[in-house]
Design a protein around this motif. Structure first.
Motif, short mmCIF file in Angstrom:
data_model
loop_
_atom_site.label_atom_id
_atom_site.label_comp_id
_atom_site.label_asym_id
_atom_site.label_seq_id
_atom_site.Cartn_x
_atom_site.Cartn_y
_atom_site.Cartn_z
N HIS A 82 0.79 -1.43 -0.03
CA HIS A 82 -0.04 0.31 -0.13
C HIS A 82 1.12 1.20 -0.27
N MET A 94 -5.23 5.20 2.32
CA MET A 94 -4.37 4.48 1.67
C MET A 94 -4.72 3.91 0.01
N HIS A 116 3.48 0.45 2.60
CA HIS A 116 4.06 -0.64 3.21
C HIS A 116 3.82 -1.51 2.63
N MET A 118 0.95 -4.17 3.62
CA MET A 118 -0.15 -4.34 4.46
C MET A 118 -0.60 -5.96 4.68
CU LIG Z 1 -2.10 0.06 3.71
#
Ligand SMILES: [Cu+2]
Length: 160
Positions: A82, A94, A116, A118
């Motif tokens: 994400h 996001m 990141h 996720m």
């Molecule tokens: Cu995320």
């Protein structure tokens, strides 16, 4: 124990596996590819009802561009990359990231507030002091499994 985890650097270098059948969990590095993953870490989760987040740096030491196209993790029923963005109202949102191309000699960081990993549908909680495997999927069919240490719930990175 923490410090040991925090200082851990995972490094995987060139391997040439041409002509071998694809095995889903094997490392498969393309010709000339050299991918180095550094400083993976995750935050401890609040149980399993909320997604987890993991962070790391990928460096491309090969001579060809490479795309990071996805993730796989047993601990997550749905793992994806994400990006956190701020929209025009100043609100953080996001969205799934796609087409992450890492040029030769380049690096790509997953870090709090930006891209990141996720980890949705957690199958078990991320517990501080434990580790879990995470597989990075690349466009040339390279699959790189790394071990991610879980830091505290308020951690901002491997350096604390
Ligand atoms: Cu995320």
């Amino acid at each position: 124990m923490f410090k040991t985890f925090a200082k851990a650097i995972q490094s995987l270098s060139v391997a040439l596996l041409m002509g071998l059948p694809m095995a889903s969990s094997a490392q498969q590095l393309s010709e000339n590819a050299s991918i180095v993953v550094e400083s993976p870490w995750a935050r401890a989760s609040l149980g399993m009802s909320r997604p987890g987040g993991a962070y790391l740096t990928v460096r491309n030491e090969g001579s060809e561009p490479i795309s990071l196209i996805g993730l796989r993790a047993e601990i997550s029923g749905m793992a994806s990359i994400h990006e956190t963005r701020t929209n025009s109202d100043g609100v953080s949102i996001m969205a799934p990231a796609d087409n992450i191309v890492i040029p030769p000699g380049g690096m790509f960081a997953l870090e709090p507030g930006g891209y990141h990993a996720m980890l949705m549908q957690l199958q078990s909680p991320l517990v501080e002091g434990e580790t879990f495997p995470l597989t990075l999927l690349f466009s040339d069919r390279t699959e790189l499994e790394i071990t991610v240490p879980v830091l505290g719930i308020g951690a901002r990175g491997p350096e604390g």
